[in-house]
Write an enzyme that holds these catalytic residues in place. Structure first.
Site, mmCIF file in Angstrom:
data_model
loop_
_atom_site.group_PDB
_atom_site.id
_atom_site.type_symbol
_atom_site.label_atom_id
_atom_site.label_comp_id
_atom_site.label_asym_id
_atom_site.label_seq_id
_atom_site.Cartn_x
_atom_site.Cartn_y
_atom_site.Cartn_z
ATOM 1 C CG ASP A 276 -6.455 5.534 -2.433
ATOM 2 O OD1 ASP A 276 -6.375 6.466 -1.614
ATOM 3 O OD2 ASP A 276 -5.529 4.737 -2.667
ATOM 4 C CB CYS B 141 -0.909 -0.018 1.226
ATOM 5 S SG CYS B 141 -2.009 1.400 1.264
ATOM 6 N N GLY B 142 0.766 2.053 -1.022
ATOM 7 C CA GLY B 142 1.634 3.223 -1.153
ATOM 8 C C GLY B 142 1.276 4.319 -0.169
ATOM 9 C CG HIS B 143 -2.798 5.462 1.583
ATOM 10 N ND1 HIS B 143 -3.480 4.310 1.243
ATOM 11 C CD2 HIS B 143 -3.124 5.717 2.875
ATOM 12 C CE1 HIS B 143 -4.192 3.905 2.282
ATOM 13 N NE2 HIS B 143 -4.001 4.742 3.280
ATOM 14 C CB CYS C 256 -4.070 4.617 -5.527
ATOM 15 S SG CYS C 256 -3.907 2.854 -5.171
ATOM 16 N N GLY C 257 -0.830 4.845 -4.156
ATOM 17 C CA GLY C 257 0.598 4.615 -4.441
ATOM 18 C C GLY C 257 0.840 3.411 -5.334
HETATM 19 O O1 PYC Z 1 -1.943 3.750 -1.901
HETATM 20 O O2 PYC Z 1 -1.394 1.792 -2.699
HETATM 21 C C1 PYC Z 1 -2.188 2.549 -2.144
HETATM 22 C C2 PYC Z 1 -3.508 2.040 -1.733
HETATM 23 C C3 PYC Z 1 -4.032 0.809 -1.963
HETATM 24 C C4 PYC Z 1 -5.298 0.803 -1.383
HETATM 25 C C5 PYC Z 1 -5.524 2.030 -0.826
HETATM 26 N N1 PYC Z 1 -4.412 2.774 -1.045
#
Ligand code: PYC
Length: 311
Positions: free
Chosen positions: A230, A85-87, A234-235
């Site tokens: 999101d 998960c990036g965030h 979304c990372g």
């Molecule tokens: O930022 O990768 C992300 C992510 C995945 C689900 C919610 N945020």
């Protein structure tokens, strides 16, 4: 249970420091599988209302297997355990700094899909995540979607599996969030029905629609496995986006773009080339700690496990 809540571009992360389930000391991918299959009620109870909120992602801290890493982490939303998960990683780094565990500089964090490098800036809010190698596995896949007709998109991996649709069949604007949610759920259901998946049958549980932005490369709407959208760009989705742009020849290594979420928060994104033509994404965003608390699960509380609503 000691938790610290933060948000990254509006998307909340709840870091769990204590009282998580015992998952042993095997590879993080095996521990994530165990969390998913044996502790579903536990991870849902951490995030469901009234204790949590619909968009929240949890981050369970675990012992890393790689000695370079400051911690291991397993991310989850209300409906699924995530590969990465990036965030959440941006939120985790700011949280670890807030708690005095790390300072500005470069660190490593182990996730179920691999080790990611993170750099915390002197402001203690800005974090660059160098994500796992990301790639597009299928281009321009046509899918028949109830109510939308034929929708074409790319299948790509950015730590989770994504279906990326550009241009979006629905305007990517905050005033259209209800119809964007409905349309992206319909796309995800159609992918399952039509047997479209990532490599090694990887389940595509995130859907992204793209539209224009007056101030960024593009604006996105990202549907997460739990049907929440999101709030951040979304990372892992931005990583998948970089892989698709690179594969199309639309973005060169080192070239930076800004990706914007449906609520207007942004990440600065670029990539370098990895192995086999894959991309190594760099995602930069900001997170802020919002709360530091102890979750209480009172025996007499009829909603101690959270409000269970079918969706
Ligand atoms: O930022 O990768 C992300 C992510 C995945 C689900 C919610 N945020």
């Amino acid at each position: 249970m000691h938790v610290i809540d933060s948000h990254t571009g509006g998307e909340p992360t709840r870091v769990v420091f204590s009282e998580g389930p015992q998952l042993g000391d095997g590879p993080l991918s095996a521990r994530a599988e165990q969390l998913a299959t044996q502790h579903r009620a536990w991870y849902r109870s951490v995030l469901l209302e009234p204790r949590g909120q619909v968009a929240m992602v949890g981050a369970l801290l675990v012992e890393p297997t790689d000695v370079r890493c400051v911690t291991g982490v397993i991310y989850f939303d209300v409906d699924a355990v995530l590969g990465m998960c990036g965030h959440g990683t941006i939120g985790l780094v700011v949280t670890l700094a807030h708690a005095g565990h790390i300072g500005p500089g470069t660190h490593y964090i182990e996730t179920p899909v691999g080790v990611v490098e993170v750099a915390l800036a002197e402001d203690r809010h800005t974090v660059t995540v160098t994500n796992v190698e990301s790639y597009r596995s299928q281009a321009k896949v046509a899918v028949d979607v109830a109510g939308l007709g034929t929708v074409s998109g790319d299948v790509a991996f950015g730590g989770n599996w994504f279906f990326l649709v550009d241009p979006s069949p629905v305007p990517v604007q905050a005033s259209h969030i209800a119809s964007l949610t409905q349309a992206t759920i319909a796309v995800r259901e159609a992918l399952v029905e039509q047997g479209i998946a990532g490599e090694n049958a990887g389940v595509i549980d995130h859907i992204i629609f793209y539209g224009p932005s007056p101030s960024a490369h593009s604006k996105n709407f990202v549907l997460c496995p739990d049907n929440a959208y999101d709030r951040s760009p979304c990372g892992t989705g931005s990583s998948a986006r970089l892989a698709c742009l690179a594969a199309e020849g639309l973005l060169a290594p080192g070239q930076e773009i800004v990706l914007e979420s449906v609520i207007g928060s942004t990440y600065r994104c670029s990539y370098r080339l990895g192995e086999q033509g894959r991309v190594v994404p760099s995602i930069t965003g900001q997170a802020y700690v919002m709360a530091q608390s102890h979750l209480v699960f009172a025996e007499q509380d009829p909603f101690r496990a959270g409000i269970e609503l079918a969706h």
